[in-house]
Design an enzyme around this catalytic site. Structure first.
Site, PDB file in Angstrom:
ATOM      1  N   ASN A 256       0.824  -1.214   0.000  1.00 53.18           N
ATOM      2  CA  ASN A 256       0.000   0.000   0.000  1.00 53.18           C
ATOM      3  C   ASN A 256       0.857   1.263   0.000  1.00 53.18           C
ATOM      4  O   ASN A 256       0.554   2.236  -0.692  1.00 53.18           O
ATOM      5  CB  ASN A 256      -0.926   0.011   1.221  1.00 53.18           C
ATOM      6  CG  ASN A 256      -2.152  -0.872   1.039  1.00 53.18           C
ATOM      7  OD1 ASN A 256      -2.595  -1.092  -0.090  1.00 53.18           O
ATOM      8  ND2 ASN A 256      -2.693  -1.379   2.137  1.00 53.18           N
ATOM      9  N   HIS A 261      -3.047   2.346  -2.498  1.00 52.73           N
ATOM     10  CA  HIS A 261      -4.129   1.506  -2.007  1.00 52.73           C
ATOM     11  C   HIS A 261      -4.861   0.795  -3.142  1.00 52.73           C
ATOM     12  O   HIS A 261      -5.403  -0.302  -2.939  1.00 52.73           O
ATOM     13  CB  HIS A 261      -5.118   2.341  -1.189  1.00 52.73           C
ATOM     14  CG  HIS A 261      -4.563   2.766   0.135  1.00 52.73           C
ATOM     15  ND1 HIS A 261      -4.520   1.940   1.234  1.00 52.73           N
ATOM     16  CD2 HIS A 261      -4.002   3.950   0.533  1.00 52.73           C
ATOM     17  CE1 HIS A 261      -3.984   2.574   2.264  1.00 52.73           C
ATOM     18  NE2 HIS A 261      -3.654   3.802   1.864  1.00 52.73           N
ATOM     19  N   ASP A 265      -5.700  -3.121  -3.206  1.00 57.39           N
ATOM     20  CA  ASP A 265      -7.008  -3.726  -3.494  1.00 57.39           C
ATOM     21  C   ASP A 265      -6.907  -4.777  -4.589  1.00 57.39           C
ATOM     22  O   ASP A 265      -7.539  -5.834  -4.525  1.00 57.39           O
ATOM     23  CB  ASP A 265      -8.003  -2.639  -3.912  1.00 57.39           C
ATOM     24  CG  ASP A 265      -8.356  -1.709  -2.765  1.00 57.39           C
ATOM     25  OD1 ASP A 265      -8.065  -2.068  -1.603  1.00 57.39           O
ATOM     26  OD2 ASP A 265      -8.916  -0.622  -3.033  1.00 57.39           O
ATOM     27  N   GLU A 291      -5.971  -7.500   5.422  1.00 60.15           N
ATOM     28  CA  GLU A 291      -5.316  -8.454   4.517  1.00 60.15           C
ATOM     29  C   GLU A 291      -5.348  -9.874   5.079  1.00 60.15           C
ATOM     30  O   GLU A 291      -4.622 -10.746   4.620  1.00 60.15           O
ATOM     31  CB  GLU A 291      -3.863  -8.021   4.260  1.00 60.15           C
ATOM     32  CG  GLU A 291      -2.912  -8.193   5.436  1.00 60.15           C
ATOM     33  CD  GLU A 291      -2.937  -7.032   6.414  1.00 60.15           C
ATOM     34  OE1 GLU A 291      -2.000  -6.932   7.225  1.00 60.15           O
ATOM     35  OE2 GLU A 291      -3.896  -6.223   6.370  1.00 60.15           O
TER      36      GLU A 291
END
Length: 375
Positions: A256, A261, A265, A291
């Site tokens: 990230n 981000h 994802d 996660e």
């Protein structure tokens, strides 16, 4: 609709039609009983053989209808109830029967109404009006024939009877039209209500899916997983075991921070796709939070479960997220087994301790806590 559902529907329809046919038979029986009473009172002109012949023909006609219903051939017609043919046959027999009466003819006019009442809820307005016209034409024609033949005993009474029958049949036709219009409105409202119910059921299913599914990965969410796992634990038979694993994507915070981000994802979605390809239909995988994921494998042992988790770990390490360049993807797994009298929270704690050991041992590995289950 399936063939079995169609057969059930047809059986129910036939049962209802047999009940209606039974009511018609009872009406015939009552009418014939009244005729017997009229014969003993001397109000019938016909001889006994003629009356018996008409009665036998009536019985034969009803046996024909019974054979159609019994064989199921009535279902081949547009109207399986055969309401119009039954009404027309009954009106014909009644008109012939009234020809045998003189002064008492008006007493049996009410039978016309009983016959036509069978068609009020089934026949379309035009068809019902056609049957009413036939009834009126038959009775009026009978009186006209006797008038021209100079056999009409009381013309004034006959005229009154024809007028009364015309008025009643007109009112009954209007009532049948009103009933059919109300029925059509009720059917339309029923269909509209059914459509609304189907829409609501669809919305409820969507809400249930949303409540049970993680929006990003499409996997089950934590709450739904705990419900499924608890149910599987309750229904577990003795001697069987379920595999339980906590899975954590390694260095996810670094992904990230370095790639953003959106890339994180995409990595989560990639794991979900890889897991679906590696697991069976009955296996349960959910996003546990962030996660971290949780896996439940029904009916397995330690060797099979460890092989499954290793296969998943290896497949993810070779995965390539679409549109994102992320090197060295890996995950860590903490495994344990669930037995029949196990506690789900305790099992999750064992898996979490095994996952912590995998992290401490350098990540990208599967660690197990079998010994606590065996104890």
């Amino acid at each position: 609709m399936s063939s079995s559902s169609q057969r059930v529907t047809q059986r129910r329809l036939q049962g209802l039609l047999f009940k209606r046919f039974g009511m018609a038979v009872v009406t015939y029986a009552l009418t014939m009983l009244l005729c017997v009473v009229a014969m003993f009172c001397g109000l019938v002109q016909a001889t006994l053989p003629a009356a018996v012949l008409i009665g036998a023909l009536v019985v034969v006609s009803q046996l024909c209808f019974f054979a159609l219903f019994r064989s199921g051939r009535n279902l081949r017609f547009k109207d399986p109830s055969l309401t119009e043919p039954q009404v027309l046959v009954a009106l014909t027999w009644l008109t012939l029967l009234l020809a045998l009466f003189e002064h008492a003819r008006g007493s049996l006019l009410v039978i016309y109404l009983l016959i036509l009442l069978f068609g009020v809820f089934e026949l379309p307005p035009r068809v019902f009006a056609r049957c009413a016209v036939l009834a009126f034409s038959g009775f009026a024609g009978l009186n006209l024939y006797e008038a021209f033949a100079s056999r009409l005993a009381d013309p004034a009474a006959a005229f009154l009877q024809v007028s009364v029958l015309a008025a009643v049949l007109l009112w009954l036709s209007l009532f049948a039209s009103y009933v059919q219009a109300m029925r059509q409105r009720m059917l339309q409202r029923r269909f509209a209500l059914q459509a609304h119910q189907d829409t609501l059921r669809g919305m409820m299913r969507q809400l249930e899916d949303l409540a049970a599914t993680d929006e990003l990965t499409g996997l089950f969410n934590r709450r739904h997983f705990l419900r499924l796992a608890g149910r599987a634990l309750e229904n577990m038979s003795g001697g069987r075991q379920h595999g339980l694993a906590l899975i954590d994507l390694d260095h996810f915070k670094r992904i990230n921070d370095v790639h953003g981000h959106a890339a994180g994802d995409r990595v989560l979605q990639t794991f979900a796709g890889v897991a679906r390809a590696c697991l069976r239909d009955g296996d349960v995988l959910a996003r546990y939070g962030g996660e971290e994921f949780v896996l439940l494998l029904p009916n397995t042992d330690c060797d099979q479960f460890a092989a499954c988790c290793e296969r998943l770990r290896d497949a993810f390490s070779r995965a390539e997220p679409l549109g994102v360049k992320v090197d060295d993807l890996s995950l860590s797994v903490g495994m344990t087994l669930l037995s029949k009298h196990d506690d789900l929270d305790e099992a999750l704690h064992r898996a979490d301790q095994a996952l912590y050991q995998a992290k401490r041992s350098g990540r990208n590995r599967c660690e197990a806590a079998w010994e606590e289950v065996d104890a």
